[in-house]
Write an enzyme that holds these catalytic residues in place. Structure first.
Site, PDB file in Angstrom:
ATOM      1  N   LYS A   1     -25.102  82.627  65.892  1.00 15.71           N
ATOM      2  CA  LYS A   1     -24.517  81.376  65.430  1.00 15.71           C
ATOM      3  C   LYS A   1     -23.517  80.849  66.454  1.00 15.71           C
ATOM      4  CE  LYS A   1     -24.551  82.643  60.474  1.00 15.71           C
ATOM      5  NZ  LYS A   1     -25.354  81.542  59.942  1.00 15.71           N
TER       6      LYS A   1
ATOM      7  N   ARG B   1     -32.885  86.358  53.023  1.00 14.52           N
ATOM      8  CA  ARG B   1     -34.165  86.482  52.314  1.00 14.52           C
ATOM      9  C   ARG B   1     -34.848  87.826  52.616  1.00 14.52           C
ATOM     10  NH1 ARG B   1     -35.904  81.103  55.318  1.00 14.52           N
ATOM     11  NH2 ARG B   1     -33.689  80.872  54.889  1.00 14.52           N
TER      12      ARG B   1
END
Length: 512
Positions: A287, A361
């Site tokens: 990020k 996920r």
């Protein structure tokens, strides 16, 4: 040395617990209480105790209201000083609509926000003029006050910390209000405090093992609770390649924390599965630095599950509830998974990694499969700070909800409205499953196109039995706020505890 450092960090993370405000339900003695909060539905005349305050101040209160911008608009707050003989009178509008559980909590938050911090005296909140049909409204108002009174300041110097407030809440039925708060709603506040504490901790002190340690401490002495912790060797035995893969780049091994509460015999439980990324750098798909500090709260879903289990268990609900919390730290290193790698899940389904920053996920894939295999739940809800897409779609007003049938979606929207934690539906279309098909594996963890929140839900749905009632909550926009709201200071909201707690309450009603 590494073991010694770990022990010290575990001690630090559990060294301070955050106390709820002191709450007393009784009649207000105007001779003893000089800081008072009243709620109004008319700026021209006052009733009950507010009228008594006006009388004792020789009409000063109504005069002050008339000469100010005070209104009956919900939450509108005006603070008046020097209305002799009172030190402070806070006047808060309660709106035109009958007050609900959610709006009562908000009023409690507005009330305590109007009272100075570290006050060396008890403040009184007057409730005799509330326009509501809710039973024991004073208790719901006390819950909101407690939620707003939260402070995470353990890393400040002692002189800069904020002490819990001391409140007297006027009640016409003292015993009922006290019982509702002490035996029920106070435990919900404790669960939300736990969730906020966990999500507020810096990543240095909040990692999978310390998360487990702090949660275990919170549940010490709570009845009908069983806690199981799966370590790396246990996950390998179960072929949990997705959870192991996400955590393998960190010096802190992943964990799967499982809390079972049995309050209803052998009945099938409700399963709550929460994403627990204790810090998310994005992994190899790193990020940007801007805002990365907030990724310490990427385990807010797991924190909310722990908080919900604590609230439900401490009040002794007659229900079976299981919380499954996959915990990992997503770090870049020589051992970290790479884009293009393939992981094999507990279900046997293989996942091609398109982005290591789509890791939530992945850990949910193994966790929801474990929950179904081990507990055979009647309903499974997973909650996660999953996608920026949900934030862009719904901002901080709603969490995203995805289900397989509209009736269940409507039920979740009603639960959100009742709890004060609102949700809004996003679609799950067959095309979303087409977008996650992989050329070299069964699926990939990120698809093409813009519906990122739905794509994330589709990945999780791949691991949910099609005949199982399933609710997917994406709380990425609501779990952490940059400004105060009625029932919370800025920072971690503990979002999801009130929602899931209300889900339990509604489930119990449907069983009657």
């Amino acid at each position: 040395m590494k073991k010694l450092i770990t022990i010290c960090l575990l001690w630090l993370v559990s060294a301070q617990t955050f106390a709820l405000p002191k709450v007393e339900f009784t009649a207000v003695n105007l001779a003893d209480h000089k800081r008072i909060v009243v709620f109004i539905k008319d700026t021209q005349s006052l009733t009950g105790i507010a009228a008594q305050i006006n009388q004792e101040s020789s009409g000063q209160l109504l005069a002050a209201i008339a000469n100010s911008d005070a209104s009956t608009k919900f939450g509108d707050t005006q603070i008046f000083y020097g209305i002799a003989p009172f030190t402070q009178v806070s006047v808060i509008g309660q709106g035109d609509e009958p007050l609900t559980q959610a709006s009562l909590q908000a009023l409690g938050g507005y009330a305590i926000a109007s009272i100075p911090a570290n006050l060396q005296e008890q403040a009184a909140i007057v409730t005799d003029a509330l326009n509501t049909k809710v039973e024991t409204p004073e208790a719901w108002l006390a819950l909101g006050a407690a939620l707003r009174d939260y402070h995470f300041d353990k890393y400040k110097t002692p002189s800069a910390r904020t002490l819990p407030s001391d409140l007297l809440i006027q009640s016409n039925d003292i015993n009922a209000a006290k019982a509702k708060y002490d035996k029920d709603l106070k435990h919900m506040a404790e669960g939300i405090y736990l969730a906020r504490d966990l999500a507020s901790e810096p990543g240095k002190t909040m990692y999978p093992e310390s998360f487990v340690s702090q949660v275990k401490k919170a549940f010490k002495g709570v009845k009908n609770i069983d806690i199981d912790v799966l370590k790396v060797r246990d996950m390998r035995k179960r072929n949990m390649g997705a959870l192991l893969g996400v955590g393998q780049g960190s010096v802190h091994d992943p964990r799967l924390l499982v809390i079972s509460y049995v309050g209803a015999g052998k009945k099938a439980p409700i399963a709550l599965v929460g994403k627990g990324i204790t810090f998310d750098t994005g992994g190899i798909s790193l990020k940007q630095n801007k805002g990365m500090w907030a990724m310490k709260s990427d385990m807010a879903g797991a924190a909310a599950v722990a908080g919900t289990l604590l609230a439900v268990a401490k009040r002794g609900e007659q229900i079976n509830l299981v919380g499954v919390m996959p915990l990992a730290e997503n770090m870049p290193s020589g051992d970290a998974i790479r884009p293009g790698d393939v992981l094999t899940t507990m279900q046997g389904t293989t996942i091609e990694i398109i982005s290591t920053d789509a890791e939530g996920r992945l850990i949910l894939a193994d966790a929801v499969r474990y929950a179904q295999k081990e507990f055979k739940p009647s309903l499974l809800l997973n909650i996660a700070t999953l996608t920026g897409s949900a934030v862009r779609a719904l901002s901080d007003e709603y969490a995203a909800v995805v289900t397989r049938d509209w009736q269940l979606t409507e039920q979740m929207m009603a639960i959100g409205k009742s709890s004060g934690e609102n949700v809004w539906p996003l679609p799950l279309h067959p095309n979303h499953f087409d977008q996650i098909k992989s050329d070299i594996a069964d699926i990939k963890n990120s698809g093409a196109g813009n519906p990122g929140a739905s794509i994330g839900a589709a990945v999780v749905a791949t691991f949910i039995d099609k005949d199982l009632p399933w609710v997917h909550l994406d709380i990425a926009g609501v779990d952490w706020l940059d400004a105060d709201i009625a029932i919370a200071p800025k920072g971690s909201q503990g979002w999801g505890v009130r929602f899931m707690d209300q889900l339990v309450r509604e489930s119990l009603k449907s069983d009657e």
